[in-house]
Design an enzyme around this catalytic site. Structure first.
Site, PDB file in Angstrom:
ATOM      1  N   GLU A  96     -10.293  96.516  51.638  1.00  0.00           N
ATOM      2  CA  GLU A  96      -9.350  95.403  51.543  1.00  0.00           C
ATOM      3  C   GLU A  96      -8.507  95.559  50.278  1.00  0.00           C
ATOM      4  O   GLU A  96      -8.944  96.154  49.290  1.00  0.00           O
ATOM      5  CB  GLU A  96     -10.181  94.109  51.557  1.00  0.00           C
ATOM      6  N   ASP A  97      -7.296  95.051  50.317  1.00  0.00           N
ATOM      7  CA  ASP A  97      -6.427  95.121  49.143  1.00  0.00           C
ATOM      8  C   ASP A  97      -6.869  94.143  48.067  1.00  0.00           C
ATOM      9  O   ASP A  97      -7.038  94.503  46.912  1.00  0.00           O
ATOM     10  CB  ASP A  97      -4.961  94.870  49.543  1.00  0.00           C
ATOM     11  N   ASP A 100      -8.845  86.878  47.491  1.00  0.00           N
ATOM     12  CA  ASP A 100      -8.325  85.669  46.848  1.00  0.00           C
ATOM     13  C   ASP A 100      -9.290  84.530  47.156  1.00  0.00           C
ATOM     14  O   ASP A 100     -10.294  84.372  46.470  1.00  0.00           O
ATOM     15  CB  ASP A 100      -6.905  85.433  47.377  1.00  0.00           C
ATOM     16  N   VAL A 150       0.217  88.374  43.098  1.00  0.00           N
ATOM     17  CA  VAL A 150       0.660  89.739  42.772  1.00  0.00           C
ATOM     18  C   VAL A 150       1.288  90.429  43.982  1.00  0.00           C
ATOM     19  O   VAL A 150       1.013  90.064  45.134  1.00  0.00           O
ATOM     20  CB  VAL A 150      -0.513  90.604  42.225  1.00  0.00           C
ATOM     21  N   ASP A 156       2.324  92.035  49.663  1.00  0.00           N
ATOM     22  CA  ASP A 156       3.685  91.555  49.899  1.00  0.00           C
ATOM     23  C   ASP A 156       3.943  90.163  49.355  1.00  0.00           C
ATOM     24  O   ASP A 156       3.020  89.388  49.079  1.00  0.00           O
ATOM     25  CB  ASP A 156       3.946  91.506  51.410  1.00  0.00           C
TER      26      ASP A 156
HETATM   27  P1  IMP Z   1      -7.988  85.456  51.083  1.00  0.00           P
HETATM   28  O1  IMP Z   1      -8.456  85.186  52.474  1.00  0.00           O
HETATM   29  O2  IMP Z   1      -7.474  84.202  50.417  1.00  0.00           O
HETATM   30  O3  IMP Z   1      -9.015  86.166  50.239  1.00  0.00           O
HETATM   31  O4  IMP Z   1      -6.693  86.355  51.155  1.00  0.00           O
HETATM   32  C1  IMP Z   1      -6.607  87.379  52.054  1.00  0.00           C
HETATM   33  C2  IMP Z   1      -5.266  88.030  52.143  1.00  0.00           C
HETATM   34  O5  IMP Z   1      -4.227  87.265  51.541  1.00  0.00           O
HETATM   35  C3  IMP Z   1      -5.252  89.343  51.417  1.00  0.00           C
HETATM   36  O6  IMP Z   1      -5.775  90.358  52.211  1.00  0.00           O
HETATM   37  C4  IMP Z   1      -3.783  89.508  51.140  1.00  0.00           C
HETATM   38  O7  IMP Z   1      -3.140  90.081  52.262  1.00  0.00           O
HETATM   39  C5  IMP Z   1      -3.284  88.100  50.942  1.00  0.00           C
HETATM   40  N1  IMP Z   1      -3.187  87.784  49.502  1.00  0.00           N
HETATM   41  C6  IMP Z   1      -4.069  87.106  48.742  1.00  0.00           C
HETATM   42  N2  IMP Z   1      -3.657  87.026  47.473  1.00  0.00           N
HETATM   43  C7  IMP Z   1      -2.466  87.688  47.422  1.00  0.00           C
HETATM   44  C8  IMP Z   1      -1.544  87.985  46.356  1.00  0.00           C
HETATM   45  O8  IMP Z   1      -1.706  87.650  45.184  1.00  0.00           O
HETATM   46  N3  IMP Z   1      -0.440  88.697  46.715  1.00  0.00           N
HETATM   47  C9  IMP Z   1      -0.194  89.112  48.004  1.00  0.00           C
HETATM   48  N4  IMP Z   1      -1.048  88.870  49.008  1.00  0.00           N
HETATM   49  C10 IMP Z   1      -2.169  88.159  48.724  1.00  0.00           C
HETATM   50 MG    MG Z   2      -0.597  89.624  52.967  1.00  0.00          MG
END
Ligand code: IMP
Ligand code: MG
Length: 173
Positions: A96-97, A100, A150, A156
């Protein structure tokens, strides 16, 4: 016209992925590893990390959507593209990138565990600190960063800036 303040350089990314790749190579030697990239964000990490894994790995991808064009998670995860591969009995590593809220991965890990892989682990290039999230064990961690938004290196803002070779904080100016 530079939309990003540089946070992590190309060189730092390369060094970190090299370390992570070495650890993965050691841990999975002699096993049959399937690495799964989460599209779209993880495409660059996937390509560059894989070049540091000295094993005959197989690749698969999933596409999920947890964000609209906004910068906050919706908590809703949709599977846009599922795996091509059966993972029952296989050693699976999710790449995973960024983590968050962790909602995307929490959902995905639960979904994949049901398919009974021999092992299921997680590698993430970026982990946001200072955020409450469901418990997630990240076996291969890249960088811990603050809670700011970021872009670059796959990440993106409104589908743009994924091609920046470094990671920066988004500056709308
Ligand atoms: P989560 O489910 O909140 O952990 O976020 C999952 C997805 O949200 C990541 O795989 C990213 O594609 C996107 N994402 C979360 N934070 C960022 C950020 O700071 N910049 C860009 N994409 C983000
Ligand atoms: Mg995204």
């Amino acid at each position: 016209m530079n939309p990003a303040n540089r946070l992590i350089t190309e060189e730092q990314i390369r060094d970190k992925l090299s370390e992570m790749g070495k650890a993965i190579t050691e841990d999975y030697r002699g096993r049959d590893l399937l690495i799964v990239g989460i599209l779209k964000g993880a495409f660059m990490v996937m390509a560059d990390l894989a070049r540091h894994i000295e094993l005959p790995v197989e690749f698969d991808f999933m596409a999920v959507s947890s964000y609209g064009s906004a910068t906050k998670t919706s908590g809703v995860v949709r599977i846009l593209k599922d795996l091509d591969t059966e993972i029952s009995g296989r050693d699976v590593l999710i790449v995973e990138d960024i983590i968050d809220s962790g909602l995307t991965l929490h959902y995905l890990m639960r979904n994949l565990r049901v398919r009974q892989p021999a092992s299921l682990e997680l590698a993430a290039l970026l982990i946001k600190d200072g955020i409450e999230r469901p418990p997630l064990h990240v076996k291969y961690e890249g960088f811990h960063i603050g809670p700011e938004f970021v872009i670059g290196y796959g990440l993106d803002h409104g589908e743009k800036y994924r091609n920046l070779p470094y990671i920066g904080t988004f500056d709308p100016e």
